[in-house]
Design a protein around this motif. Sequence first.
Motif, PDB file in Angstrom:
ATOM      1  N   UNK A   1       0.613  -1.002  -0.136  1.00 18.08           N
ATOM      2  CA  UNK A   1       0.193  -0.017   0.080  1.00 18.08           C
ATOM      3  C   UNK A   1       0.493   1.470   0.288  1.00 18.08           C
ATOM      4  N   UNK A   2       1.072   2.200  -0.540  1.00 13.86           N
ATOM      5  CA  UNK A   2       1.684   3.261  -1.262  1.00 13.86           C
ATOM      6  C   UNK A   2       0.814   4.646  -0.104  1.00 13.86           C
ATOM      7  N   UNK A   3       2.636   5.035   0.613  1.00 12.56           N
ATOM      8  CA  UNK A   3       1.900   5.739   2.065  1.00 12.56           C
ATOM      9  C   UNK A   3       2.444   7.716   2.002  1.00 12.56           C
ATOM     10  N   UNK A   4       2.106   8.114   2.078  1.00 15.39           N
ATOM     11  CA  UNK A   4       1.966  10.007   1.910  1.00 15.39           C
ATOM     12  C   UNK A   4       2.256   9.912   3.190  1.00 15.39           C
ATOM     13  N   UNK A   5       3.789  10.720   3.393  1.00 13.40           N
ATOM     14  CA  UNK A   5       4.408  10.588   4.463  1.00 13.40           C
ATOM     15  C   UNK A   5       4.626  11.710   4.874  1.00 13.40           C
ATOM     16  N   UNK A   6       4.101  12.449   6.162  1.00 12.04           N
ATOM     17  CA  UNK A   6       4.267  13.883   6.099  1.00 12.04           C
ATOM     18  C   UNK A   6       5.702  14.340   7.132  1.00 12.04           C
ATOM     19  N   UNK A   7       6.624  15.222   6.794  1.00 13.99           N
ATOM     20  CA  UNK A   7       7.601  15.233   7.789  1.00 13.99           C
ATOM     21  C   UNK A   7       7.577  16.890   7.745  1.00 13.99           C
ATOM     22  N   UNK A   8       6.737  17.180   8.687  1.00 13.17           N
ATOM     23  CA  UNK A   8       6.737  18.757   9.345  1.00 13.17           C
ATOM     24  C   UNK A   8       7.492  18.293  10.772  1.00 13.17           C
ATOM     25  N   UNK A   9       7.772  19.868  11.345  1.00 12.36           N
ATOM     26  CA  UNK A   9       8.552  20.461  11.891  1.00 12.36           C
ATOM     27  C   UNK A   9       9.394  21.716  11.254  1.00 12.36           C
ATOM     28  N   UNK A  10      10.464  22.014  12.526  1.00 14.40           N
ATOM     29  CA  UNK A  10      10.888  23.485  11.883  1.00 14.40           C
ATOM     30  C   UNK A  10      10.958  23.909  11.459  1.00 14.40           C
ATOM     31  N   UNK A  11      12.346  24.124  10.896  1.00 17.45           N
ATOM     32  CA  UNK A  11      12.423  24.811   9.715  1.00 17.45           C
ATOM     33  C   UNK A  11      14.219  24.594  10.881  1.00 17.45           C
ATOM     34  N   UNK A  12      14.952  23.956   9.463  1.00 16.25           N
ATOM     35  CA  UNK A  12      16.472  23.546   9.744  1.00 16.25           C
ATOM     36  C   UNK A  12      16.567  21.901  10.413  1.00 16.25           C
ATOM     37  N   UNK A  13      15.332  21.858  10.808  1.00 14.33           N
ATOM     38  CA  UNK A  13      15.486  20.189  11.389  1.00 14.33           C
ATOM     39  C   UNK A  13      15.543  19.368  11.098  1.00 14.33           C
ATOM     40  N   UNK A  72       4.665   6.094  -3.312  1.00 13.66           N
ATOM     41  CA  UNK A  72       4.903   6.769  -2.269  1.00 13.66           C
ATOM     42  C   UNK A  72       5.378   8.463  -2.382  1.00 13.66           C
ATOM     43  N   UNK A  73       4.946   9.163  -1.386  1.00 12.60           N
ATOM     44  CA  UNK A  73       4.578  10.517  -1.472  1.00 12.60           C
ATOM     45  C   UNK A  73       4.842  10.940   0.002  1.00 12.60           C
ATOM     46  N   UNK A  74       6.273  11.395   0.020  1.00 14.25           N
ATOM     47  CA  UNK A  74       6.920  12.219   1.427  1.00 14.25           C
ATOM     48  C   UNK A  74       6.780  13.883   1.074  1.00 14.25           C
ATOM     49  N   UNK A  75       6.366  14.322   2.054  1.00 18.87           N
ATOM     50  CA  UNK A  75       6.409  15.995   2.212  1.00 18.87           C
ATOM     51  C   UNK A  75       6.350  16.795   3.057  1.00 18.87           C
ATOM     52  N   UNK A  76       7.869  16.889   2.730  1.00 24.37           N
ATOM     53  CA  UNK A  76       8.808  18.068   4.249  1.00 24.37           C
ATOM     54  C   UNK A  76       8.244  19.179   4.097  1.00 24.37           C
ATOM     55  N   UNK A  77       7.108  19.818   5.371  1.00 28.70           N
ATOM     56  CA  UNK A  77       6.785  20.945   4.959  1.00 28.70           C
ATOM     57  C   UNK A  77       6.608  21.168   6.552  1.00 28.70           C
ATOM     58  N   UNK A  78       6.624  22.388   6.638  1.00 26.58           N
ATOM     59  CA  UNK A  78       6.411  22.904   8.056  1.00 26.58           C
ATOM     60  C   UNK A  78       4.956  23.338   7.714  1.00 26.58           C
ATOM     61  N   UNK A  79       4.294  22.622   8.842  1.00 26.31           N
ATOM     62  CA  UNK A  79       3.111  23.043   8.536  1.00 26.31           C
ATOM     63  C   UNK A  79       1.998  23.404   9.725  1.00 26.31           C
ATOM     64  N   UNK A  80       1.900  24.695  10.218  1.00 19.44           N
ATOM     65  CA  UNK A  80       1.286  25.073  10.990  1.00 19.44           C
ATOM     66  C   UNK A  80      -0.090  25.087  10.729  1.00 19.44           C
ATOM     67  N   UNK A  81      -0.887  24.786   9.980  1.00 19.44           N
ATOM     68  CA  UNK A  81      -2.356  24.558   9.895  1.00 19.44           C
ATOM     69  C   UNK A  81      -3.080  22.987   9.932  1.00 19.44           C
ATOM     70  N   UNK A  82      -3.627  23.147  10.824  1.00 21.93           N
ATOM     71  CA  UNK A  82      -4.303  21.485  10.724  1.00 21.93           C
ATOM     72  C   UNK A  82      -4.748  21.503   8.960  1.00 21.93           C
ATOM     73  N   UNK A  83      -5.693  21.929   8.750  1.00 22.41           N
ATOM     74  CA  UNK A  83      -6.101  22.444   7.943  1.00 22.41           C
ATOM     75  C   UNK A  83      -5.467  21.710   6.629  1.00 22.41           C
TER      76      UNK A  83
END
Length: 184
Positions: A1-13, A72-83
Amino acid sequence: MPRLILLNGAPAVGKSTLACRYAEDHPLALVLDLDRLRRMLGRWRDDPSAAGIRIRSIALAAAREHLAAGYDVVVPQLVGRVEFIERLASAAAESGARFDEVFLLDGVESIVHRFAERTRAAADPADAEAHELLAGGDDALRDWHSLIDRLAAERPHAIAIDSVPGDIEATYRTLRAALGPDAD
Protein backbone atom coordinates in the motif's frame (compact mmCIF):
# COMPACT_ATOMS: atom_id res chain seq x y z
CA MET A 1 0.00 0.00 0.00
CA PRO A 2 1.45 3.38 -0.92
CA ARG A 3 1.85 5.96 1.79
CA LEU A 4 1.86 9.70 2.07
CA ILE A 5 4.30 10.83 4.75
CA LEU A 6 4.16 14.37 6.08
CA LEU A 7 7.48 15.30 7.67
CA ASN A 8 6.54 18.33 9.75
CA GLY A 9 8.86 20.34 11.95
CA ALA A 10 10.55 23.63 12.65
CA PRO A 11 12.85 25.20 10.05
CA ALA A 12 16.22 23.42 9.66
CA VAL A 13 15.20 20.33 11.65
CA GLY A 14 16.07 18.07 8.69
CA LYS A 15 12.74 17.55 6.92
CA SER A 16 14.00 17.79 3.34
CA THR A 17 17.17 15.84 4.02
CA LEU A 18 15.20 13.06 5.66
CA ALA A 19 12.63 13.03 2.82
CA CYS A 20 15.41 12.60 0.26
CA ARG A 21 16.94 9.83 2.37
CA TYR A 22 13.58 8.01 2.41
CA ALA A 23 13.31 8.35 -1.38
CA GLU A 24 16.76 6.77 -1.79
CA ASP A 25 15.35 3.54 -0.31
CA HIS A 26 11.94 3.58 -2.02
CA PRO A 27 11.90 3.37 -5.83
CA LEU A 28 9.92 6.17 -7.46
CA ALA A 29 8.96 7.70 -4.12
CA LEU A 30 8.17 11.35 -4.76
CA VAL A 31 9.56 14.08 -2.53
CA LEU A 32 7.09 16.96 -2.77
CA ASP A 33 9.07 19.85 -1.30
CA LEU A 34 6.65 22.76 -1.41
CA ASP A 35 9.39 25.35 -0.86
CA ARG A 36 11.18 24.16 -3.99
CA LEU A 37 7.96 23.86 -5.99
CA ARG A 38 6.95 27.41 -5.04
CA ARG A 39 10.12 28.67 -6.73
CA MET A 40 8.74 27.32 -10.01
CA LEU A 41 5.88 29.82 -9.97
CA GLY A 42 6.61 33.01 -11.89
CA ARG A 43 7.02 36.09 -9.70
CA TRP A 44 6.01 34.17 -6.59
CA ARG A 45 7.81 36.72 -4.42
CA ASP A 46 5.26 39.37 -5.45
CA ASP A 47 2.67 37.55 -3.35
CA PRO A 48 4.23 34.74 -1.28
CA SER A 49 0.93 34.01 0.46
CA ALA A 50 -0.97 33.47 -2.80
CA ALA A 51 1.95 31.43 -4.14
CA GLY A 52 1.84 29.23 -1.04
CA ILE A 53 -1.89 28.59 -1.44
CA ARG A 54 -1.46 27.80 -5.13
CA ILE A 55 1.48 25.46 -4.62
CA ARG A 56 -0.33 23.51 -1.89
CA SER A 57 -3.16 22.80 -4.34
CA ILE A 58 -0.70 21.74 -7.02
CA ALA A 59 1.14 19.51 -4.55
CA LEU A 60 -2.11 17.83 -3.44
CA ALA A 61 -3.00 17.05 -7.06
CA ALA A 62 0.45 15.61 -7.70
CA ALA A 63 0.29 13.56 -4.50
CA ARG A 64 -3.10 12.09 -5.43
CA GLU A 65 -1.87 11.06 -8.87
CA HIS A 66 1.36 9.53 -7.62
CA LEU A 67 -0.32 7.67 -4.76
CA ALA A 68 -3.04 6.35 -7.09
CA ALA A 69 -0.26 4.95 -9.29
CA GLY A 70 0.98 3.00 -6.26
CA TYR A 71 3.99 5.05 -5.19
CA ASP A 72 4.94 6.73 -1.93
CA VAL A 73 4.91 10.51 -1.50
CA VAL A 74 6.89 12.38 1.14
CA VAL A 75 6.02 15.99 1.95
CA PRO A 76 8.77 17.72 3.97
CA GLN A 77 7.00 20.86 5.08
CA LEU A 78 6.53 23.06 8.10
CA VAL A 79 2.75 22.93 8.46
CA GLY A 80 1.24 25.03 11.19
CA ARG A 81 -2.36 24.83 10.01
CA VAL A 82 -4.28 21.67 10.76
CA GLU A 83 -6.46 22.26 7.68
CA PHE A 84 -3.57 21.45 5.33
CA ILE A 85 -2.66 18.36 7.35
CA GLU A 86 -6.25 17.20 6.99
CA ARG A 87 -6.17 17.90 3.23
CA LEU A 88 -3.08 15.70 2.95
CA ALA A 89 -4.81 12.95 4.94
CA SER A 90 -7.85 13.19 2.66
CA ALA A 91 -5.67 13.01 -0.46
CA ALA A 92 -4.10 9.83 0.88
CA ALA A 93 -7.49 8.29 1.75
CA GLU A 94 -8.95 9.20 -1.67
CA SER A 95 -5.99 7.46 -3.31
CA GLY A 96 -6.19 4.32 -1.18
CA ALA A 97 -2.95 5.19 0.57
CA ARG A 98 -1.83 5.27 4.17
CA PHE A 99 -1.18 8.66 5.78
CA ASP A 100 1.66 9.09 8.25
CA GLU A 101 1.93 12.40 10.08
CA VAL A 102 5.45 12.72 11.48
CA PHE A 103 6.82 15.54 13.60
CA LEU A 104 10.59 15.95 13.69
CA LEU A 105 11.56 17.47 17.02
CA ASP A 106 14.64 19.08 18.49
CA GLY A 107 15.29 21.58 21.28
CA VAL A 108 14.55 25.20 20.61
CA GLU A 109 18.14 26.43 20.93
CA SER A 110 19.32 23.61 18.69
CA ILE A 111 16.80 24.71 16.05
CA VAL A 112 18.04 28.31 16.27
CA HIS A 113 21.63 27.07 15.87
CA ARG A 114 20.77 24.68 13.02
CA PHE A 115 18.92 27.40 11.13
CA ALA A 116 21.83 29.82 11.49
CA GLU A 117 24.29 27.17 10.28
CA ARG A 118 22.11 26.23 7.32
CA THR A 119 21.71 29.88 6.38
CA ARG A 120 25.49 30.42 6.56
CA ALA A 121 26.12 27.42 4.30
CA ALA A 122 23.13 28.22 2.01
CA ALA A 123 24.22 26.07 -0.91
CA ASP A 124 20.56 25.57 -1.82
CA PRO A 125 18.63 28.69 -2.93
CA ALA A 126 15.59 27.45 -0.97
CA ASP A 127 17.62 27.66 2.25
CA ALA A 128 18.63 31.25 1.53
CA GLU A 129 15.00 32.10 0.73
CA ALA A 130 13.86 30.53 4.00
CA HIS A 131 16.07 32.99 5.84
CA GLU A 132 14.70 35.89 3.79
CA LEU A 133 11.09 34.84 4.40
CA LEU A 134 11.50 34.33 8.14
CA ALA A 135 10.28 37.60 9.54
CA GLY A 136 11.21 38.00 13.18
CA GLY A 137 14.50 36.06 13.20
CA ASP A 138 15.27 33.90 16.22
CA ASP A 139 12.04 34.90 17.98
CA ALA A 140 10.05 33.63 14.99
CA LEU A 141 11.99 30.36 15.08
CA ARG A 142 11.15 29.99 18.75
CA ASP A 143 7.48 30.64 17.94
CA TRP A 144 7.51 28.00 15.18
CA HIS A 145 9.18 25.57 17.56
CA SER A 146 6.46 26.13 20.15
CA LEU A 147 3.72 25.68 17.56
CA ILE A 148 5.23 22.43 16.30
CA ASP A 149 5.64 21.06 19.82
CA ARG A 150 2.03 21.94 20.60
CA LEU A 151 0.71 20.40 17.37
CA ALA A 152 2.74 17.23 17.88
CA ALA A 153 1.17 16.82 21.31
CA GLU A 154 -2.37 17.58 20.10
CA ARG A 155 -2.50 15.39 17.00
CA PRO A 156 -3.80 11.97 18.13
CA HIS A 157 -2.24 9.83 15.40
CA ALA A 158 0.96 11.78 14.90
CA ILE A 159 4.37 10.20 15.25
CA ALA A 160 6.95 12.36 17.05
CA ILE A 161 10.62 11.56 16.62
CA ASP A 162 13.78 13.30 17.70
CA SER A 163 15.91 14.71 14.91
CA VAL A 164 19.54 14.02 15.76
CA PRO A 165 21.65 17.03 14.70
CA GLY A 166 24.36 15.98 12.28
CA ASP A 167 23.22 12.34 12.11
CA ILE A 168 20.64 11.84 9.41
CA GLU A 169 21.14 8.05 9.49
CA ALA A 170 20.22 7.83 13.18
CA THR A 171 17.14 9.97 12.57
CA TYR A 172 16.26 7.89 9.50
CA ARG A 173 16.51 4.63 11.48
CA THR A 174 14.17 6.11 14.09
CA LEU A 175 11.75 7.19 11.36
CA ARG A 176 11.76 3.75 9.75
CA ALA A 177 11.15 2.07 13.11
CA ALA A 178 8.30 4.48 13.89
CA LEU A 179 6.66 3.86 10.52
CA GLY A 180 6.69 0.12 11.15
CA PRO A 181 7.84 -2.92 9.19
CA ASP A 182 5.76 -2.07 6.13
CA ALA A 183 7.97 1.01 5.53
CA ASP A 184 10.67 -1.20 4.02
